[in-house]
Write an enzyme that holds these catalytic residues in place. Structure first.
Site, short mmCIF file in Angstrom:
data_model
loop_
_atom_site.label_atom_id
_atom_site.label_comp_id
_atom_site.label_asym_id
_atom_site.label_seq_id
_atom_site.Cartn_x
_atom_site.Cartn_y
_atom_site.Cartn_z
CD1 TRP A 169 -3.33 -0.35 1.62
CD2 TRP A 169 -2.13 -2.28 1.38
NE1 TRP A 169 -4.08 -1.49 1.83
CE2 TRP A 169 -3.61 -2.50 1.43
CE3 TRP A 169 -1.21 -3.12 1.31
CZ2 TRP A 169 -4.09 -4.13 1.83
CZ3 TRP A 169 -1.66 -4.61 1.26
CH2 TRP A 169 -3.20 -4.90 1.62
CB ILE A 203 2.01 -1.12 -6.64
CG1 ILE A 203 3.39 -1.85 -6.65
CG2 ILE A 203 1.83 0.20 -6.10
CD1 ILE A 203 4.18 -1.37 -7.89
CE LYS A 204 -5.91 -0.28 -1.02
NZ LYS A 204 -6.22 -0.26 0.39
CB VAL A 205 -1.60 3.99 -5.70
CG1 VAL A 205 -0.02 3.63 -5.48
CG2 VAL A 205 -1.90 3.71 -7.04
#
Length: 304
Positions: A169, A203-205
């Site tokens: 995150w 990937i977390k955005v």
């Protein structure tokens, strides 16, 4: 577990990883209704740490029970379920093997004032609970971001050696970033790139806005005519910033919002080449039947 050409192509981008890690990435990419498509929708339930139980679950009291979230993710046909240690421990045996799990290994809370997170889970915990991966938050821009990156380095190395996937995150925040800057397209792209550089598999955005916040970036975006006019274009730029799309990038659902707004965001993520969504409050704060119907609509968008 048969792999589609799409999933094989994604796994081939992870050139340094061992068979165990690739198998766990494949578990996530092959699970649920989006299995084999190269897309994923994950349910994250770490908001109890972040916002407290009432703010997280009072809108739908069934959600106070950890089993509810396992059941919701399984019935919806999601790709995975991510939660802190205690939440997973409450249901890991009952629902063993029914959905890939991700142990969220660090957490913050709204009673604290520092932009930092405490490490609350270990790789050993993730293995004991049968998880496919670990999750970890970094705050690029925070006074504590270097400590967080060093904690991530140690956990990620251990996780990879044990064959687990690493989901990061990456949420920009800190003294030089106001609220608008935290979701500005240049800052989101930078945050995604940092997560990739830290070795994240996934990937977390947050979905980026059309703001270009950093003074150093404004002339670069203008000179090179980087398209940030639409959500799809901004999503594409964030994915491009994650090693030219060689890393899986998924986008959060954000605060609870109306169905039309949420589905418009999901459509923008899809159109921009995002790999999927990790969506919590926008589903578990709704009655279960409504949440399942909404998740069906989200999955249908990503399937197209």
């Amino acid at each position: 577990m048969t792999l589609t050409p799409k999933v094989k192509a994604i796994l081939n981008q992870y050139e340094s990883d061992n068979p165990g890690t690739k198998t766990n990435l494949a578990r996530l990419l092959n699970a649920g209704k989006l299995g084999g498509t190269g897309k994923m929708v994950i349910l994250p339930v770490d908001q109890g740490f972040e916002h407290g139980p009432a703010r997280s679950f009072a809108a739908n009291p069934a959600a106070y029970d950890p089993h509810y979230h396992f059941q919701l993710a399984i019935e919806a046909g999601l790709s995975g379920y991510a939660a802190p240690l205690g939440m997973l421990e409450c249901g890991a045996a009952t629902f063993a093997g029914e959905i890939p799990l991700i142990l969220k290994c660090n957490s913050s809370n709204s009673l604290a004032t520092e932009k930092d997170q405490a490490v609350t889970g270990t790789v050993a915990d993730a293995l004991r609970l049968g998880c496919a991966g670990i999750g970890f938050t970094i705050y690029p821009g925070s006074e504590y971001c270097f400590d967080q990156m060093e904690e991530l380095r140690e956990l990620a190395a251990e996780a990879k050696s044990a064959g687990l996937a690493v989901i990061v995150w990456s949420y920009p925040r800190g003294p030089v970033l106001d609220k608008k800057a935290e979701t500005a397209v240049d800052v989101c792209a930078y945050a995604a790139h940092m997560a990739a550089l830290c070795g994240a598999h996934i990937i977390k955005v947050k979905p980026p806005t059309d703001v270009v916040a950093l003074d150093a970036c404004k002339p670069v975006y203008e000179k090179n005519k980087v398209d940030v006019a639409t959500l799809a274009a901004r999503i594409n730029h964030v994915v491009q910033s994650s090693f030219g799309g060689r890393r899986i990038v998924i986008f959060s659902g954000g605060e609870h919002t109306g169905t039309d707004n949420l589905l418009a965001t999901i459509q923008g993520i899809h159109d921009g080449g995002g790999f999927g969504s990790i969506i919590g409050r926008n589903v578990f704060q709704r009655p279960k039947a409504e949440a399942l119907a909404l998740l069906d609509q989200i999955i249908a968008i990503f399937k197209n």
